[in-house]
Design an enzyme around this catalytic site. Structure first.
Site, short mmCIF file in Angstrom:
data_model
loop_
_atom_site.label_atom_id
_atom_site.label_comp_id
_atom_site.label_asym_id
_atom_site.label_seq_id
_atom_site.Cartn_x
_atom_site.Cartn_y
_atom_site.Cartn_z
N TYR A 1 4.62 -23.88 -2.03
CA TYR A 1 3.59 -24.41 -2.93
C TYR A 1 4.24 -25.00 -4.19
O TYR A 1 3.92 -26.13 -4.61
CB TYR A 1 2.61 -23.30 -3.31
CG TYR A 1 1.42 -23.80 -4.10
CD1 TYR A 1 0.33 -24.39 -3.45
CD2 TYR A 1 1.37 -23.69 -5.49
CE1 TYR A 1 -0.76 -24.84 -4.17
CE2 TYR A 1 0.28 -24.15 -6.21
CZ TYR A 1 -0.78 -24.73 -5.54
OH TYR A 1 -1.87 -25.18 -6.26
N ASP B 1 -8.17 -36.02 8.42
CA ASP B 1 -7.06 -35.08 8.28
C ASP B 1 -5.96 -35.81 7.51
O ASP B 1 -5.32 -36.72 8.04
CB ASP B 1 -6.54 -34.65 9.66
CG ASP B 1 -5.42 -33.63 9.59
OD1 ASP B 1 -4.82 -33.45 8.51
OD2 ASP B 1 -5.11 -33.02 10.63
N VAL B 2 -5.75 -35.43 6.25
CA VAL B 2 -4.83 -36.17 5.40
C VAL B 2 -3.38 -36.06 5.85
O VAL B 2 -2.52 -36.80 5.35
CB VAL B 2 -4.94 -35.74 3.91
CG1 VAL B 2 -6.31 -36.08 3.35
CG2 VAL B 2 -4.60 -34.27 3.73
N LYS C 1 4.29 -28.98 -5.50
CA LYS C 1 3.69 -29.43 -6.76
C LYS C 1 4.71 -30.08 -7.69
O LYS C 1 4.37 -30.99 -8.46
CB LYS C 1 2.97 -28.26 -7.44
CG LYS C 1 1.76 -27.77 -6.66
CD LYS C 1 0.77 -28.88 -6.37
CE LYS C 1 -0.48 -28.40 -5.65
NZ LYS C 1 -1.47 -29.47 -5.41
#
Length: 248
Positions: free
Chosen positions: A153, A58-59, A157
């Site tokens: 999102y 799980d990052v 990014k």
């Protein structure tokens, strides 16, 4: 010497296709993601299944990421390429309808997860011999322009671009190269709705062209294959006719 590559989010979509392309290109690929069954499924499609290794992680959890890199170091002694790919999103909505939990969900995976994976890779690449390696961050066209209702999102990014630039600078002393691939409308689970229609800047709903995920995978392999004294700093790969270039 066989090069070792790590792909996060390797259980589906871009991660799966890129892991398979790296495997075909001769890399030993460590696949990671939360669902071990999906990683095993990815490995089952490999041209060289003996050069695939599935390690669930799980990052968003530092201990889980630390355990992943300890496993890589114990098994291989080094890491040559990280494709920092794991990502998620929530439905489009204006900021006042977005819950704090939804914000944290996207930021935890897309940004904190990318930071933790890059941190682990950088540490191993810095101390291994020969020193160095390559980190490729999965950005997005959203790193340059937003879609309607995409606050978490898009913010994540934009932040990935900052991570890429900083790692590129800090990595110079240790022969660590860092680049970013910004992707627009590849056909995956996250973009399936584009065939039926997605919100546009003018408020309309329109379908958008997509491209095959294999083109993204091939681009990542080309970035990874460069010698460490050369680097693709930023690459944009997109469906040619998608609404990115021009006014919408």
């Amino acid at each position: 010497m066989t090069q070792i590559a790590l792909v996060t989010g390797a259980g589906s979509g871009i991660g799966r296709q890129t892991a398979l392309a790296l495997n075909k290109a001769g890399y030993h690929v460590v696949l990671t993601g939360r669902r071990e069954s999906a990683l095993v499924e990815t490995a089952g499609h490999a041209a060289r299944p003996d050069a695939m290794q599935a390690v669930s992680c799980d990052v968003t959890q530092p201990d889980s990421v630390d355990a992943l890199f300890s496993r890589i170091e114990q098994s291989h002694g080094r890491l040559d390429v990280l494709f920092n790919n794991a990502g998620t999103n929530v439905p489009a909505m204006p900021i006042d309808e977005l819950s704090v939990e939804q914000w944290q969900q996207v930021i935890n995976v897309n940004l904190t997860g990318a930071f933790l994976a890059a941190r682990g890779a950088f540490a191993l690449m810095r101390k291994q011999s020969p020193q160095g390696g390559r980190i490729i961050n999965n950005g997005s066209i959203s790193a340059y322009v937003p879609r309607p209702g995409s606050v978490p999102y898009t913010v994540s990014k934009h932040a990935i671009t900052g991570l890429t630039r900083t790692l590129s600078l800090d990595g110079r002393a240790f022969n660590i190269a860092c680049g970013q691939i910004d992707i627009g409308n590849t056909a995956s689970d996250m973009t399936e709705q584009m065939n039926s229609g997605v919100p546009q800047a003018d408020g309309s709903i329109k379908p958008e062209p997509t491209m095959d995920t294999s083109h993204v995978a091939d681009a990542v392999v080309n970035m990874a294959a460069l010698p460490l004294n050369a680097n693709v700093q930023f690459m944009t790969i997109m469906a040619t006719a998608m609404p990115f270039i021009g006014r919408g």
